[in-house]
Design a protein around this motif. Structure first.
Motif, PDB file in Angstrom:
ATOM      1  N   TYR A 194       0.824  -1.210   0.000  1.00  0.00           N
ATOM      2  CA  TYR A 194       0.000   0.000   0.000  1.00  0.00           C
ATOM      3  C   TYR A 194       0.858   1.261   0.000  1.00  0.00           C
ATOM      4  CZ  TYR A 194      -4.069  -2.799  -0.189  1.00  0.00           C
ATOM      5  OH  TYR A 194      -5.023  -3.684  -0.645  1.00  0.00           O
ATOM      6  N   ALA A 195       2.065   1.188   0.543  1.00  0.00           N
ATOM      7  CA  ALA A 195       2.993   2.313   0.438  1.00  0.00           C
ATOM      8  C   ALA A 195       3.414   2.504  -1.023  1.00  0.00           C
ATOM      9  CB  ALA A 195       4.218   2.087   1.324  1.00  0.00           C
ATOM     10  N   GLN A 202       0.519   4.226  -2.834  1.00  0.00           N
ATOM     11  CA  GLN A 202       0.481   5.660  -2.506  1.00  0.00           C
ATOM     12  C   GLN A 202       1.561   6.419  -3.268  1.00  0.00           C
ATOM     13  OE1 GLN A 202       0.780   5.560   1.791  1.00  0.00           O
ATOM     14  NE2 GLN A 202      -1.421   5.834   2.020  1.00  0.00           N
ATOM     15  N   ARG A 203       2.752   5.857  -3.308  1.00  0.00           N
ATOM     16  CA  ARG A 203       3.868   6.511  -4.006  1.00  0.00           C
ATOM     17  C   ARG A 203       3.579   6.630  -5.498  1.00  0.00           C
ATOM     18  NH1 ARG A 203       7.433   3.754  -1.498  1.00  0.00           N
ATOM     19  NH2 ARG A 203       7.627   2.027  -2.956  1.00  0.00           N
ATOM     20  N   GLU A 225       0.633   6.557  -7.009  1.00  0.00           N
ATOM     21  CA  GLU A 225      -0.482   7.489  -7.254  1.00  0.00           C
ATOM     22  C   GLU A 225      -0.020   8.930  -7.114  1.00  0.00           C
ATOM     23  OE1 GLU A 225      -4.909   6.266  -6.668  1.00  0.00           O
ATOM     24  OE2 GLU A 225      -3.841   5.785  -4.801  1.00  0.00           O
ATOM     25  N   LYS A 226       0.816   9.194  -6.130  1.00  0.00           N
ATOM     26  CA  LYS A 226       1.311  10.558  -5.925  1.00  0.00           C
ATOM     27  C   LYS A 226       2.114  11.037  -7.141  1.00  0.00           C
ATOM     28  CE  LYS A 226       3.732  13.396  -2.572  1.00  0.00           C
ATOM     29  NZ  LYS A 226       4.389  13.441  -1.259  1.00  0.00           N
ATOM     30  N   TYR A 254      -6.427  -0.675  -9.410  1.00  0.00           N
ATOM     31  CA  TYR A 254      -5.423   0.270  -9.881  1.00  0.00           C
ATOM     32  C   TYR A 254      -5.187   0.033 -11.361  1.00  0.00           C
ATOM     33  CZ  TYR A 254      -4.676   0.895  -4.936  1.00  0.00           C
ATOM     34  OH  TYR A 254      -4.863   1.164  -3.609  1.00  0.00           O
TER      35      TYR A 254
END
Length: 109
Positions: free
Chosen positions: A49-50, A53-54, A56-57, A77
């Motif tokens: 999940y990290a 997030q990375r 997507e950012k 995703y």
């Protein structure tokens, strides 16, 4: 079992590659990584999940909710065009890196 620190720097590329093949949700990606590595590498849920997030950012992937399954909606995703370009770059980098490391590691097995 492969040490996670060896693969850690390549997790973004691994996850991107799987999402490039088809839209996927977290648990599916985790299982696919385990399956393809014949259970020699398993990604922890928090680590995965990290990565999401990375990515997507950086706008390399985007998420959306699919249909209901087992009482809830799954978050899927998909790779963006920016993600596809990034994946292509990292594939070239990986090939060059592998060739260099192979120069020093061949013949040790």
């Amino acid at each position: 079992m492969i040490r996670s620190d060896i693969i850690r720097g390549h997790l973004d590329s691994i996850v991107l590659r799987l999402i490039f093949e088809e839209d996927r949700y977290g648990y599916e990606i985790s299982k696919e990584i385990s399956s393809r590595t014949e259970h020699r590498f398993q990604i922890k849920e928090a680590t995965l999940y990290a990565v999401f997030q990375r990515l997507e950012k950086k706008e390399l992937i985007e998420s959306y909710y699919g249909s209901f399954s087992n009482g809830g909606k799954r978050k899927y995703y998909r790779i963006t065009s920016l993600g596809k370009a990034f994946l292509k770059e990292t594939a070239v980098e990986w090939k060059e890196t592998k060739e260099i490391i192979d120069l020093f590691m061949e013949g040790l097995d």
